[in-house]
Design a protein around this motif. Structure first.
Motif, mmCIF file in Angstrom:
data_model
loop_
_atom_site.group_PDB
_atom_site.id
_atom_site.type_symbol
_atom_site.label_atom_id
_atom_site.label_comp_id
_atom_site.label_asym_id
_atom_site.label_seq_id
_atom_site.Cartn_x
_atom_site.Cartn_y
_atom_site.Cartn_z
ATOM 1 N N GLY A 93 0.823 -1.210 0.000
ATOM 2 C CA GLY A 93 0.000 0.000 0.000
ATOM 3 C C GLY A 93 0.854 1.257 0.000
ATOM 4 N N LEU A 94 1.911 1.279 0.808
ATOM 5 C CA LEU A 94 2.816 2.431 0.828
ATOM 6 C C LEU A 94 3.491 2.617 -0.523
ATOM 7 C CD1 LEU A 94 4.513 1.966 4.324
ATOM 8 C CD2 LEU A 94 2.874 3.741 3.675
ATOM 9 N N CYS A 95 3.818 1.522 -1.157
ATOM 10 C CA CYS A 95 4.496 1.587 -2.452
ATOM 11 C C CYS A 95 3.574 2.116 -3.547
ATOM 12 C CB CYS A 95 5.017 0.201 -2.820
ATOM 13 S SG CYS A 95 5.994 0.139 -4.332
ATOM 14 N N ALA A 96 2.334 1.625 -3.561
ATOM 15 C CA ALA A 96 1.417 1.972 -4.643
ATOM 16 C C ALA A 96 0.691 3.291 -4.434
ATOM 17 C CB ALA A 96 0.391 0.854 -4.827
ATOM 18 N N LEU A 97 0.481 3.681 -3.170
ATOM 19 C CA LEU A 97 -0.443 4.787 -2.894
ATOM 20 C C LEU A 97 0.201 6.005 -2.248
ATOM 21 C CD1 LEU A 97 -3.341 2.576 -1.443
ATOM 22 C CD2 LEU A 97 -3.097 3.437 -3.783
ATOM 23 N N THR A 98 1.491 5.959 -1.957
ATOM 24 C CA THR A 98 2.135 7.088 -1.287
ATOM 25 C C THR A 98 3.377 7.528 -2.052
ATOM 26 O OG1 THR A 98 3.693 5.866 0.112
ATOM 27 C CG2 THR A 98 1.417 6.045 0.901
ATOM 28 N N PRO A 99 3.893 8.718 -1.747
ATOM 29 C CA PRO A 99 5.128 9.189 -2.404
ATOM 30 C C PRO A 99 6.357 8.362 -2.066
ATOM 31 C CG PRO A 99 3.912 11.022 -1.412
ATOM 32 C CD PRO A 99 3.276 9.775 -0.927
ATOM 33 N N LEU A 100 6.265 7.459 -1.087
ATOM 34 C CA LEU A 100 7.397 6.608 -0.763
ATOM 35 C C LEU A 100 7.703 5.615 -1.878
ATOM 36 C CD1 LEU A 100 6.671 5.815 3.002
ATOM 37 C CD2 LEU A 100 8.388 7.385 2.085
ATOM 38 N N GLY A 101 6.712 5.357 -2.734
ATOM 39 C CA GLY A 101 6.924 4.455 -3.858
ATOM 40 C C GLY A 101 7.815 5.094 -4.909
ATOM 41 N N SER A 103 9.107 5.468 -8.587
ATOM 42 C CA SER A 103 8.617 5.216 -9.936
ATOM 43 C C SER A 103 9.780 4.965 -10.882
ATOM 44 C CB SER A 103 7.793 6.406 -10.430
ATOM 45 O OG SER A 103 7.266 6.150 -11.715
ATOM 46 N N ALA A 104 9.699 3.871 -11.623
ATOM 47 C CA ALA A 104 10.719 3.534 -12.625
ATOM 48 C C ALA A 104 10.061 2.701 -13.705
ATOM 49 C CB ALA A 104 11.875 2.768 -11.989
ATOM 50 N N TRP A 110 9.086 -0.129 -6.249
ATOM 51 C CA TRP A 110 10.066 -0.106 -5.176
ATOM 52 C C TRP A 110 9.639 0.887 -4.106
ATOM 53 C CZ3 TRP A 110 11.223 -1.145 -10.135
ATOM 54 C CH2 TRP A 110 12.018 -2.279 -10.369
ATOM 55 N N LEU A 111 9.960 0.557 -2.893
ATOM 56 C CA LEU A 111 9.621 1.395 -1.753
ATOM 57 C C LEU A 111 10.912 1.893 -1.130
ATOM 58 C CD1 LEU A 111 7.316 2.406 0.135
ATOM 59 C CD2 LEU A 111 7.674 0.323 1.474
ATOM 60 N N LEU A 166 -2.256 -1.697 -8.905
ATOM 61 C CA LEU A 166 -2.264 -0.239 -8.746
ATOM 62 C C LEU A 166 -0.887 0.365 -8.978
ATOM 63 C CD1 LEU A 166 -4.549 0.185 -5.585
ATOM 64 C CD2 LEU A 166 -5.123 0.692 -7.964
ATOM 65 N N GLN A 167 0.180 -0.444 -8.970
ATOM 66 C CA GLN A 167 1.522 0.116 -9.125
ATOM 67 C C GLN A 167 1.811 0.665 -10.535
ATOM 68 O OE1 GLN A 167 4.369 -2.749 -7.644
ATOM 69 N NE2 GLN A 167 3.532 -2.714 -5.572
ATOM 70 N N PRO A 168 1.533 0.056 -11.668
ATOM 71 C CA PRO A 168 0.969 -1.280 -11.860
ATOM 72 C C PRO A 168 2.070 -2.317 -12.081
ATOM 73 C CG PRO A 168 0.907 -0.086 -13.918
ATOM 74 C CD PRO A 168 1.581 0.835 -12.926
ATOM 75 N N ASP A 169 1.831 -3.522 -11.566
ATOM 76 C CA ASP A 169 2.744 -4.645 -11.765
ATOM 77 C C ASP A 169 1.910 -5.867 -12.120
ATOM 78 O OD1 ASP A 169 4.680 -6.560 -11.777
ATOM 79 O OD2 ASP A 169 5.426 -6.180 -9.753
#
Length: 376
Positions: A93-101, A103-104, A110-111, A166-169
């Motif tokens: 959830g932190l990875c997909a829904l917050t700025p901590l994720g 993006s690449a 990645w978190l 949601l990442q999406p992966d």
């Protein structure tokens, strides 16, 4: 005692074949990461050994994790099953829904936690196995029912897959779905439920592919990569060239050409193509023999467990390694659409390597209680 005059006994010691195979693959992976990444690392980072050094550190951390899990009582993990599954849901959830994720490549897989980046998907794999093993071992009397044997495991896995989408992966979600399918199959879920869920998942997957131009192009490129050799099919075509140029004995370790900025992700998902080019058919066959020994010992440990939860746990951990190996080889050989599936122990990546050692740690722990037969 059975009719052949043999009696069962527990092994009481770790499976040395499994341990040696894992260490050989990890050592081979470190060497191949150096070979596949050195030129690229020197150009972009000014240090040809940067990925080699990082992979060596990841291997050391993985060894610590493996030894710790081997030594700890398995009840420690069994009694905290729900904490592990809730933990990976939080990380995803932190990875997909917050700025901590981080993006690449158009996805937040990645978190970042301070100076450390982790891929939650990798840790979701053993956490899901622990949950499913716990669930099926305690619900055997109701596992054939829809409300108990089907809904809870599919709901838990569905939450993880939704967060991945949601990442999406998409590839990560498919991996967890396959893991669920095999665990349900050995756990006793009715085959009709599995068949209907497979058809539903296949239809949903096709809708996701057809509704995304990027995914659809990758699908068509997989079917005929040479038709788009300079676009979507480029990576797969370069992988074919690498395998083809390896021939029988290979170009020699470090002497491959495709890693010289021709083959993208040469030290990651497509590292086996570099191995095929540099080691040839003979060398790559030797590597795959070690992989076969690893998987043989892993599933043998699962088969020889008497306790249901131990058996399901061992089967799930072995399945993580088996699915990773088969899917990675299938991708680099062009038999399935390209997706980000690392080769266990060989591909570059801290999260993947550590989780591979985690799986082996569980299997080594369980190997001490595996039943073997001796003459009376």
């Amino acid at each position: 005692m059975n009719e052949a005059g043999r009696v069962p006994e527990t092994a009481k010691h770790p499976d040395w074949w499994l341990l040696v195979a894992a260490l050989l693959l990890a050592g081979f992976g470190i060497i191949m990461v150096l070979s596949a990444s050195g030129i690229m690392a020197e150009r972009y980072y000014g240090d040809k050994y940067i990925f080699f050094k990082k992979q060596a550190v990841y291997a050391a951390l993985g060894l610590v994790a493996m030894f710790s899990i081997y030594r700890l009582p398995r009840k420690f993990f069994y009694n905290t099953t729900y904490l592990w599954i809730l933990g990976v849901i939080l990380l995803l959830g932190l990875c997909a829904l917050t700025p901590l994720g981080v993006s690449a490549g158009g996805a937040k897989r990645w978190l970042r936690l301070g100076p450390v980046s982790i891929q939650p998907l990798e840790f979701a794999k053993p956490a899901l196995v622990l949950y499913l093993a716990y669930f099926f071992s305690r619900k055997q009397e109701l596992v054939k029912t829809f409300s108990v044997g089907f809904l809870p495991p599919f709901f838990a896995t569905g939450v993880l897959c939704l967060l991945l989408l949601l990442q999406p992966d998409f590839g990560g979600a498919v991996f967890l779905a396959m893991l669920l399918f095999f665990m349900c199959f050995v756990g006793g879920t009715r085959f009709i439920y599995l068949l209907l869920s497979f058809l539903f998942a296949g239809g949903a997957g096709w809708l996701l592919i057809s509704s995304s131009p990027y995914r659809f192009k990758r699908w068509t490129a997989f079917l005929d990569p040479f038709k788009s050799a300079q676009a979507e099919g480029y990576q797969l075509v370069q992988s074919f060239y690498a395998f083809g140029s390896g021939k029988l004995f290979g170009a020699g370790l470090g002497a491959g050409r495709q890693k010289l900025f021709y083959l993208p992700e040469a030290h990651n998902d497509f590292i086996m193509a570099v191995a095929g080019e540099e080691l040839g058919f003979i060398g790559l066959s030797a590597v795959l023999l070690v992989v076969a020994i690893l998987l043989w010992r892993a599933f043998s440990i699962a088969y020889r467990q008497e306790d249901l939860q131990d058996r399901f746990t061992a089967f799930g951990m072995a399945s993580i390694l088996a699915l990773g190996s088969v899917l990675n080889l299938a991708v680099v050989l062009g038999t399935v659409p390209p997706k980000g599936v690392p080769m266990p122990f060989v591909s570059y990546g801290g999260s993947s390597l550590i989780v591979c050692f985690v799986c082996v740690g569980f299997l080594l722990n369980l190997s001490r209680s595996a039943v073997r037969w001796r003459k009376s």
